[in-house]
Design a protein around this motif. Structure first.
Motif, PDB file in Angstrom:
ATOM      1  N   GLY A   1       0.301  -1.206   0.307  1.00  0.00           N
ATOM      2  CA  GLY A   1      -0.429  -0.106   0.191  1.00  0.00           C
ATOM      3  C   GLY A   1       0.991   1.151   0.241  1.00  0.00           C
ATOM      4  N   VAL A   2       1.973   1.565   0.762  1.00  0.00           N
ATOM      5  CA  VAL A   2       2.731   2.407   0.457  1.00  0.00           C
ATOM      6  C   VAL A   2       2.757   3.273  -0.904  1.00  0.00           C
ATOM      7  CG1 VAL A   2       4.948   1.420   0.271  1.00  0.00           C
ATOM      8  CG2 VAL A   2       5.140   3.475   1.214  1.00  0.00           C
TER       9      VAL A   2
ATOM     10  N   MET B   1      17.581  -4.553  -6.120  1.00  0.00           N
ATOM     11  CA  MET B   1      16.516  -4.136  -6.901  1.00  0.00           C
ATOM     12  C   MET B   1      15.379  -2.875  -7.319  1.00  0.00           C
ATOM     13  SD  MET B   1      12.944  -6.645  -7.638  1.00  0.00           S
ATOM     14  CE  MET B   1      13.102  -7.903  -7.921  1.00  0.00           C
ATOM     15  N   GLU B   2      15.477  -2.245  -8.372  1.00  0.00           N
ATOM     16  CA  GLU B   2      14.953  -1.498  -8.597  1.00  0.00           C
ATOM     17  C   GLU B   2      13.221  -0.617  -8.876  1.00  0.00           C
ATOM     18  OE1 GLU B   2      16.047   2.204  -8.213  1.00  0.00           O
ATOM     19  OE2 GLU B   2      18.634   1.501  -7.967  1.00  0.00           O
ATOM     20  N   PRO B   3      12.948  -0.445  -8.091  1.00  0.00           N
ATOM     21  CA  PRO B   3      11.371  -0.467  -8.310  1.00  0.00           C
ATOM     22  C   PRO B   3      11.175  -0.502 -10.373  1.00  0.00           C
ATOM     23  CG  PRO B   3      11.546   1.126  -6.775  1.00  0.00           C
ATOM     24  CD  PRO B   3      13.137   0.816  -7.422  1.00  0.00           C
TER      25      PRO B   3
ATOM     26  N   GLN C   1       2.226   6.433  -2.591  1.00  0.00           N
ATOM     27  CA  GLN C   1       2.867   7.287  -3.162  1.00  0.00           C
ATOM     28  C   GLN C   1       1.829   7.726  -5.149  1.00  0.00           C
ATOM     29  OE1 GLN C   1       6.609   5.139  -4.044  1.00  0.00           O
ATOM     30  NE2 GLN C   1       7.176   5.952  -2.129  1.00  0.00           N
ATOM     31  N   LEU C   2       1.348   7.019  -5.241  1.00  0.00           N
ATOM     32  CA  LEU C   2       0.566   7.538  -6.849  1.00  0.00           C
ATOM     33  C   LEU C   2      -0.424   8.097  -6.382  1.00  0.00           C
ATOM     34  CD1 LEU C   2       1.741   4.467  -8.457  1.00  0.00           C
ATOM     35  CD2 LEU C   2       3.732   6.566  -8.854  1.00  0.00           C
ATOM     36  N   PHE C   3      -0.886   7.878  -6.294  1.00  0.00           N
ATOM     37  CA  PHE C   3      -2.644   7.680  -5.841  1.00  0.00           C
ATOM     38  C   PHE C   3      -3.299   8.685  -3.776  1.00  0.00           C
ATOM     39  CE2 PHE C   3      -2.151   4.708  -8.711  1.00  0.00           C
ATOM     40  CZ  PHE C   3      -2.334   5.292  -9.762  1.00  0.00           C
ATOM     41  N   SER C   4      -4.475   9.289  -4.447  1.00  0.00           N
ATOM     42  CA  SER C   4      -4.818   9.580  -3.051  1.00  0.00           C
ATOM     43  C   SER C   4      -6.225   8.656  -3.161  1.00  0.00           C
ATOM     44  CB  SER C   4      -5.667  11.071  -3.289  1.00  0.00           C
ATOM     45  OG  SER C   4      -6.631  11.017  -4.107  1.00  0.00           O
TER      46      SER C   4
ATOM     47  N   LEU D   1       0.788  -5.364 -18.433  1.00  0.00           N
ATOM     48  CA  LEU D   1       1.603  -3.821 -18.121  1.00  0.00           C
ATOM     49  C   LEU D   1       1.890  -4.664 -17.342  1.00  0.00           C
ATOM     50  CD1 LEU D   1      -0.536  -0.855 -17.323  1.00  0.00           C
ATOM     51  CD2 LEU D   1       0.381  -1.327 -19.268  1.00  0.00           C
ATOM     52  N   ASP D   2       3.739  -4.663 -17.067  1.00  0.00           N
ATOM     53  CA  ASP D   2       4.497  -5.771 -15.905  1.00  0.00           C
ATOM     54  C   ASP D   2       5.297  -4.632 -15.146  1.00  0.00           C
ATOM     55  OD1 ASP D   2       5.665  -7.871 -15.507  1.00  0.00           O
ATOM     56  OD2 ASP D   2       6.488  -7.789 -16.636  1.00  0.00           O
ATOM     57  N   TYR D   3       4.908  -4.957 -13.727  1.00  0.00           N
ATOM     58  CA  TYR D   3       5.415  -3.991 -13.143  1.00  0.00           C
ATOM     59  C   TYR D   3       5.965  -4.741 -11.477  1.00  0.00           C
ATOM     60  CZ  TYR D   3       2.241   0.000 -15.230  1.00  0.00           C
ATOM     61  OH  TYR D   3       1.787   1.292 -16.691  1.00  0.00           O
ATOM     62  N   TYR D   4       7.313  -4.317 -10.871  1.00  0.00           N
ATOM     63  CA  TYR D   4       7.311  -4.369  -9.443  1.00  0.00           C
ATOM     64  C   TYR D   4       7.294  -3.600  -9.441  1.00  0.00           C
ATOM     65  CZ  TYR D   4       9.145  -8.563  -6.763  1.00  0.00           C
ATOM     66  OH  TYR D   4       9.400  -8.611  -5.366  1.00  0.00           O
ATOM     67  N   PRO D   5       5.757  -2.765  -8.201  1.00  0.00           N
ATOM     68  CA  PRO D   5       5.969  -1.871  -7.317  1.00  0.00           C
ATOM     69  C   PRO D   5       6.900  -2.255  -6.578  1.00  0.00           C
ATOM     70  CG  PRO D   5       4.087  -3.049  -8.059  1.00  0.00           C
ATOM     71  CD  PRO D   5       4.739  -3.761  -8.481  1.00  0.00           C
ATOM     72  N   LEU D   6       7.981  -0.790  -5.942  1.00  0.00           N
ATOM     73  CA  LEU D   6       8.185  -1.112  -5.252  1.00  0.00           C
ATOM     74  C   LEU D   6       7.953   0.143  -4.329  1.00  0.00           C
ATOM     75  CD1 LEU D   6      11.079  -3.629  -5.292  1.00  0.00           C
ATOM     76  CD2 LEU D   6       9.267  -4.020  -3.747  1.00  0.00           C
ATOM     77  N   PRO D   7       8.350   0.741  -2.889  1.00  0.00           N
ATOM     78  CA  PRO D   7       8.556   2.447  -2.446  1.00  0.00           C
ATOM     79  C   PRO D   7      10.084   3.076  -3.400  1.00  0.00           C
ATOM     80  CG  PRO D   7       8.652   0.626  -1.374  1.00  0.00           C
ATOM     81  CD  PRO D   7       7.990   0.270  -1.955  1.00  0.00           C
ATOM     82  N   LYS D   8      10.735   2.126  -3.209  1.00  0.00           N
ATOM     83  CA  LYS D   8      12.329   2.434  -2.886  1.00  0.00           C
ATOM     84  C   LYS D   8      12.883   1.737  -3.388  1.00  0.00           C
ATOM     85  CE  LYS D   8      13.385   2.199   1.713  1.00  0.00           C
ATOM     86  NZ  LYS D   8      14.190   2.645   3.380  1.00  0.00           N
TER      87      LYS D   8
END
Length: 480
Positions: free
Chosen positions: A342-343, A388-390, A347-350, A369-376
């Motif tokens: 959720g973090v 690993m980078e977001p 960071q991206l949406f209200s 879409l193929d993502y790997y969502p990470l906060p940092k």
């Protein structure tokens, strides 16, 4: 009463505090009619207090930012609940003083009508949060700490790696054993302190209520090296000069330690027969709150991070992936946690955007879409890669499509986590209950159900305090 027998049909709060959407009602109806109905808890009534009213069972959760209590009856219905944020003491937070103050504030918050009915108490705390106490002083003087759950002591890793088996749970800088060894190396190498003992957060808080040193549960002691399978500390740990600091009496969660101290009992008007029971970690208490304890059943917590816990017949441990098993009577609770969650969404949406954009998502249609969502930078499970980078690009023109891709990608991370646990030998997942804020998003639930390939439900109870109250119930109704 085994922990696993605490499973029961979820019960509503008294009084009901929320309504369910039509989709949620349909899903819950399908759940209750399609799965085998679990027998309700059936313990014998016992007086529990001098007034003759029904006995109640108190659970208190000490999380990272505040404490919460839940007071339940033997059927699991909530009669009272409340929370407190930790008070700041001085210019910086004095954690021990803040915890103590929050504990006694919560005891005072229990309505006076219920206080004489409190028959037992249990407390959960954050895993690996550690204090060093002087056991020779009546007031239990704090010698060091608290060392918080997320504090790392890599200086102790070389010594621990030289004595512990490869990939053992203690081989992590934030483990309880690393905290103990780091303190020992700085203060006791030239002579041990026989009066110094280690306490976990919940041990210490429970000690404030019962006054007996050295008592812990086998969930909290896991990260100090205790082996819950053999019911003992391993020889490689007991041969160390600091072994006398370890909790000397390790018991199952939710068993009686002793009566509550008379001064506490009289101050808060608790029952003369009120007992204090062993606790557990906050994550285990949250799992118990979901009341699903059959092999193959799991709880995914969609909070700031994405954490999974799975009931397994087989114990699985691998520090390379942050995977370890807690004992649940004769079975195991295997888990891991991703840094995704959720973090990233915040960071991206209200919150309003998440609600609005989710309406335009078709959960039956896979996102390309193929993502790997990470906060940092950095991931720990199911991939262990600190570098690993977001990956959150390319971003489409449609915000709804973007959100769809992120939610789908998080679902794939969750599925990879359960796949990894299976590959390591755990019981395959068959059904998932959801806790945390992400459980409210019905579109995400439908996406996860498609990606995971198993039924996914919202857990009726998700508060760790409720799980701690179930442990108090266990202790009061078994007496051993």
């Amino acid at each position: 009463m085994p922990i696993l027998s605490l499973s029961a049909k979820p019960l509503s709060r008294l009084p009901a505090k929320r309504g369910l959407s039509r989709l949620s009602r349909v899903r819950n109806l399908a759940f209750t009619t399609s799965r085998i109905r679990i027998t309700m808890l059936k313990q014998q009534d016992h007086p529990g207090n001098e007034s003759g009213s029904r006995p109640l069972y108190l659970g208190i959760d000490f999380g990272t930012s505040g404490a919460r209590y839940a007071l339940i009856d033997k059927q699991g219905a909530i009669h009272s609940e409340g929370k407190r944020t930790y008070p700041a003491v001085g210019q910086t937070t004095n954690w021990a003083s803040s915890w103590r103050e929050a504990l006694f504030q919560l005891l005072g918050d229990i309505p006076s009508i219920h206080q004489p009915s409190v028959s037992s108490i249990s407390i959960d705390g954050t895993s690996s949060t550690t204090l060093i106490i002087d056991s020779c002083r009546n007031n239990g003087e704090l010698l060091a700490g608290p060392f918080l759950y997320n504090e790392s002591f890599p200086d102790a890793l070389p010594m621990i790696s030289s004595i512990a088996p490869a990939n053992h749970t203690v081989c992590s800088g934030s483990s309880t054993l690393c905290k103990l060894v780091s303190w020992w190396n700085k203060h006791c190498l030239n002579g041990g302190d026989d009066s110094a003992i280690l306490m976990h957060q919940s041990d210490w808080l429970l000690w404030l209520l019962h006054g007996e040193y050295g008592v812990c549960d086998y969930n909290n002691t896991l990260k100090v090296g205790y082996d819950p399978e053999t019911g003992s500390y391993p020889s490689w740990l007991m041969s160390q000069p600091y072994s006398h600091m370890l909790p000397s009496s390790v018991r199952a969660p939710g068993v009686p330690i002793g009566p509550i101290k008379e001064d506490v009992r009289s101050q808060y008007g608790f029952s003369n027969d009120c007992v204090v029971c062993t606790g557990t970690t906050d994550s285990i208490a949250a799992f118990l709150a979901a009341r699903t304890t059959d092999p193959g059943k799991a709880v995914t917590s969609l909070g700031s991070t994405l954490a999974i816990k799975l009931v397994s017949r087989v114990r699985v441990e691998d520090a390379r992936f942050g995977v370890y098993s807690h004992r649940l009577d004769d079975q195991w609770l295997v888990g891991g946690a991703s840094n995704s969650g959720g973090v990233v969404l915040r960071q991206l949406f209200s919150d309003d955007q998440l609600v609005t954009l989710s309406r335009d998502i078709d959960p039956s249609s896979p996102s390309p879409l193929d993502y790997y969502p990470l906060p940092k930078k950095g991931e720990r499970f199911p991939v262990s890669d600190p570098d690993m980078e977001p990956r959150l690009e390319p971003r489409p023109d449609s915000d709804a499509e973007y959100l769809h891709g992120i939610l789908e990608s998080m679902a794939r991370i969750e599925a990879s986590g359960y796949k990894l646990l299976k590959e390591l030998g755990a019981t395959p997942v068959e059904e998932v209950f959801t806790a945390g804020g992400g459980a409210q998003n019905e579109k995400w639930t439908a996406i996860r159900e498609r990606v995971l390939g198993v039924p996914v439900w919202k857990a009726e109870q998700t508060e760790a305090a409720y799980g701690a109250a179930l442990l108090a119930l266990r202790g009061a109704t078994t007496g051993s």
